[in-house]
Design an enzyme around this catalytic site. Structure first.
Site, short mmCIF file in Angstrom:
data_model
loop_
_atom_site.label_atom_id
_atom_site.label_comp_id
_atom_site.label_asym_id
_atom_site.label_seq_id
_atom_site.Cartn_x
_atom_site.Cartn_y
_atom_site.Cartn_z
N LEU A 99 26.51 -15.83 67.08
CA LEU A 99 27.35 -15.90 65.89
C LEU A 99 27.77 -14.50 65.47
O LEU A 99 27.04 -13.54 65.67
CB LEU A 99 26.57 -16.53 64.73
CG LEU A 99 26.14 -17.98 64.93
CD1 LEU A 99 25.35 -18.45 63.73
CD2 LEU A 99 27.35 -18.87 65.14
N GLU A 120 24.72 -24.23 56.39
CA GLU A 120 23.36 -24.56 56.82
C GLU A 120 22.47 -23.33 56.65
O GLU A 120 22.92 -22.21 56.88
CB GLU A 120 23.38 -24.96 58.30
CG GLU A 120 24.29 -26.14 58.58
CD GLU A 120 24.62 -26.27 60.07
OE1 GLU A 120 23.81 -25.83 60.91
OE2 GLU A 120 25.70 -26.80 60.38
N CYS A 175 7.19 27.22 44.38
CA CYS A 175 7.58 26.01 43.65
C CYS A 175 9.10 25.94 43.53
O CYS A 175 9.74 26.90 43.10
CB CYS A 175 6.95 26.02 42.26
SG CYS A 175 7.56 24.68 41.23
N CYS A 208 10.03 26.45 39.65
CA CYS A 208 9.80 27.66 38.86
C CYS A 208 9.48 28.87 39.72
O CYS A 208 9.22 29.95 39.20
CB CYS A 208 8.66 27.43 37.87
SG CYS A 208 7.06 27.27 38.67
N CYS A 254 4.92 24.38 34.43
CA CYS A 254 6.06 24.04 35.28
C CYS A 254 6.73 22.72 34.88
O CYS A 254 7.92 22.66 34.65
CB CYS A 254 5.60 23.99 36.73
SG CYS A 254 6.93 23.66 37.87
#
Ligand SMILES: [Zn+2]
Length: 687
Positions: free
Chosen positions: A86, A116, A429, A432, A452
């Site tokens: 299909l 169906e 980080c 920061c 932070c």
């Protein structure tokens, strides 16, 4: 993402080989390494590339054929009519487009449909000679299947002998007398072929896996795998143990029915189970309703269903619409929203949580999964990234089960191009710039700056606040949730949010999710002063942001401004000038501006003061109240005419406007020899 032709060609080759690999596992060896939905997703990507570059389609592309190869261990059976595949529809648009396409082929017909449920099992062809079950075959490659008759005989819902309906019963379901007689004759003396799906129910699947676990045997991956594995093996005792079920959905013989829906009545009269959920739909709108309702309620069904098969109901249209490529035009598999899809990972961002722990989140090429569009997936921690073997640029399978943030379930390394990048835990980080430390004895990383999280939350909240961008519905509580789920780490992330990212969050109904996305996108074009204020540059308040905006006119010019020029601005102390100067020379900040720009955020041009604007370049101070204008109106007027507003008189002041009951500013201005005007003169100037 747009690929060049050369890139597309390479990608298509990789997709084809990956799809073929999984199809071989799936259809031939009954093994499954990725879900059907993920495989569909890869096929869909290939299909879309083929649409874009039709010249790159190869004849053996997996989009062009029916899957499966008959296995040598079984006797081969040639199908009386091919068992086709299909075509898939993944959205309302797809199914409407299908109707538009086929309508053009049969322009005078009013199309109606039979829907169906699409059972997730194994398609079977059953032949009955003189009413007796003689041969049962798998689909195989669509033309040749495998003889699994003995195994099918153990399935109780497959009649070994057809029930012979009475003539009256046949007349009732739409056949005329002649057709009824022929049908009875075909059953008694000829051959009848019925097609349907062999399935394993969820209940049996769970019970069997419990049993297998106790016995230390390999577990079944899913119900389809359970059904396929039971039928395509040589010991029919195993099939019997698996308690499979069979639902019929087609009759190959032409018996004179006008509507497809009527064949179901006959199948039932012959002794087959049919799905009573199936439904006649008089137009495509009802088809969509049927689909959507079962998509929502599929969990309540005793078996797995992965979509709806939509068939044109008038059988005389079938030959007119015909077959194209791998499947017929008159039916369509309208799939349920997949809970797994494939997409690419664009980046990994690290988010600092309340406790300082850094959590990675995958930023994805936006993709539809579980009915919504998402752009993020959780990754938990570095160990998870290593376990998955994930790199930036990888093609991955993500899963969204229910309303939760999607997770990355699998990487598909065969699809790599060589451009993928390693993911490393950050040393500094990302919020920061402080040192990142590994928490001893844990998998987590932590920012060494205890403030932070608070600083970042404040920064994000400030951007959305009333005085700055003023984004409706984006308050501190919501922002905290967004941080917690790893969805935002800086302000540019707001603009990449998709509806599906928000839905899993508490207090987000569908409506509020789409409202917030709309509110954010409505504020993509931002007044320069508000934008500058929103950045949260130290010492720069609303008023000073306006001074900067009016003086420089564009963000680029503010960014380029030298210290001296900044210092000379009215009301600008040395601290403020330095703060602005340094902000625009910080690498992180400049990257943030680029990310904002890439997310479609723009600043509105400030109308530059024209030459004849009387206050141009002048710092104007107001003192005392005016009779005909409020203070704010007067300020706006001055700005409009090129002036800057100052709150205090200094050497830089160009003009003092004096109203009723002036304060000490008047004396100061006189002392400094600054030009002073009263309300009347002021009104004349601004006229
Ligand atoms: Zn930090």
């Amino acid at each position: 993402m747009i690929l060049s032709k050369e890139e597309a060609k390479k990608r298509m080759e990789k997709l084809r080989s990956e799809i073929n690999h999984h199809r071989y596992l799936y259809h031939v060896l009954d093994r499954q390494k990725i879900s059907d939905a993920a495989l569909d997703s890869l096929k869909n990507e290939l299909y879309k590339l083929e649409m874009e570059y039709p010249e790159l389609i190869v004849p053996d592309s997996p989009t062009q054929r029916v899957g499966g190869k008959p296995l040598d261990k079984f006797t081969k059976v040639k199908h009386s009519q091919p068992m086709t595949s299909l075509f898939d529809a993944f959205s309302q648009q797809d199914i409407k487009d299908w109707e538009t396409r086929i309508s053009k082929l049969v322009p005078d017909e009013r199309l109606d449909y039979y829907c169906e449920l699409k059972l997730d099992g194994l398609a079977m062809a059953l032949k009955y000679k003189q009413g007796v079950f003689t041969v049962g075959a798998t689909r195989g490659d669509g033309k040749i299947g495998e003889d699994v008759t003995q195994n099918l005989k153990t399935i109780e819902s497959i009649p070994l002998q057809l029930r012979v309906p009475g003539e009256a019963e046949l007349l009732k379901i739409g056949l005329n007398e002649k057709q009824a007689k022929e049908t009875v004759r075909a059953i008694n003396q000829g051959e009848v072929e019925v097609r349907g799906e062999a399935i394993m129910t969820k209940k049996v699947f769970i019970e069997l896996n419990k049993k297998y676990e106790r016995e230390g045997r390999a577990l079944l991956a899913n119900t389809r795998n359970g059904a396929a594995g039971s039928i395509r093996q040589l010991d029919s005792k195993i099939t019997a143990e698996r308690k499979l079920d069979f639902y019929a959905y087609a009759l190959v013989n032409e018996l004179g029915f006008i509507k497809h829906s009527d064949t179901f009545s006959l199948l039932q009269l012959l002794g087959f189970k049919i799905l009573h959920h199936n439904k006649y739909c008089r137009n495509i709108g009802t088809v969509i309703d049927f689909h959507d309702s079962w998509e929502k309620n599929r969990g309540k069904l005793p078996f797995e269903v992965d979509g709806v098969v939509v068939k044109v109901n008038k059988l005389d249209l079938w030959p007119k619409l015909g077959v194209v490529g791998k499947g017929p035009r008159y039916m369509m598999a309208y799939k349920f929203a997949a809970e797994q899809v494939t997409t690419k990972i664009k980046n990994v961002v690290w988010q600092v949580g309340r406790t300082g722990i850094l959590t990675p989140t995958a930023v994805l090429e936006a993709v539809q999964v579980g009915g919504v569009i998402v752009s993020h997936a959780t990754l938990h921690n570095m160990d998870e990234i290593e376990r998955l073997g994930l790199k930036i640029g990888d093609t991955i399978i993500i899963e969204r089960a229910g309303d939760v943030i999607p997770k990355v379930v699998q990487v598909l390394p065969n699809l790599r191009s060589g451009q993928e990048k390693e993911i490393k835990a950050p040393k500094k980080c990302p919020m920061c710039d402080s040192e990142v430390v590994k928490v001893s004895g844990e998998v987590a990383y932590r920012c060494s700056n205890t403030n932070c999280y608070a600083i970042n939350l404040r920064r994000l909240t400030h951007w959305a606040s009333k005085g700055a961008i003023d984004i409706d519905g984006l308050g501190p509580k919501i922002i905290e949730q967004l941080i917690k789920e790893g969805l935002v780490s800086d302000i540019s992330d707001f603009y990449n949010l998709k509806e599906g990212d928000l839905k899993p969050l508490e207090r987000f109904a569908d409506k509020s999710a789409s409202n917030l996305i709309a509110a954010i996108n409505n504020k993509k074009e931002i007044e320069l002063a508000k934008f500058i204020y929103g950045l949260g540059i130290r010492h720069i308040g609303e008023e000073t942001a306006i001074v900067l905006a009016n003086h420089f006119g564009s963000l680029e010019k503010v960014a380029e401004a030298g210290l001296e020029e900044l210092d000379s601005l009215p009301d600008f102390g040395g601290v403020m000038a330095r703060s602005v100067y340094e902000w625009f020379r910080d690498k992180h900040n400049l990257n943030l501006l680029i990310r904002l720009k890439n997310s479609g955020v723009k600043t509105k041009e400030v109308k530059q003061a024209k030459k004849d604007l009387i206050f141009k370049g002048k710092s104007v101070v107001l003192t005392g109240s005016l009779n005909s204008l409020t203070r704010d109106e007067a300020k706006a007027k001055i700005r409009e005419l090129g002036g800057d507003i100052s709150s205090a008189v200094s050497k830089k002041t160009g003009l003092l406007v004096v109203g009723n009951e002036p304060g000490s500013k008047y004396d100061k201005a006189e002392e400094l020899g600054i030009k002073i005007i009263n309300e009347e003169e002021f009104l004349r100037m601004i006229k």
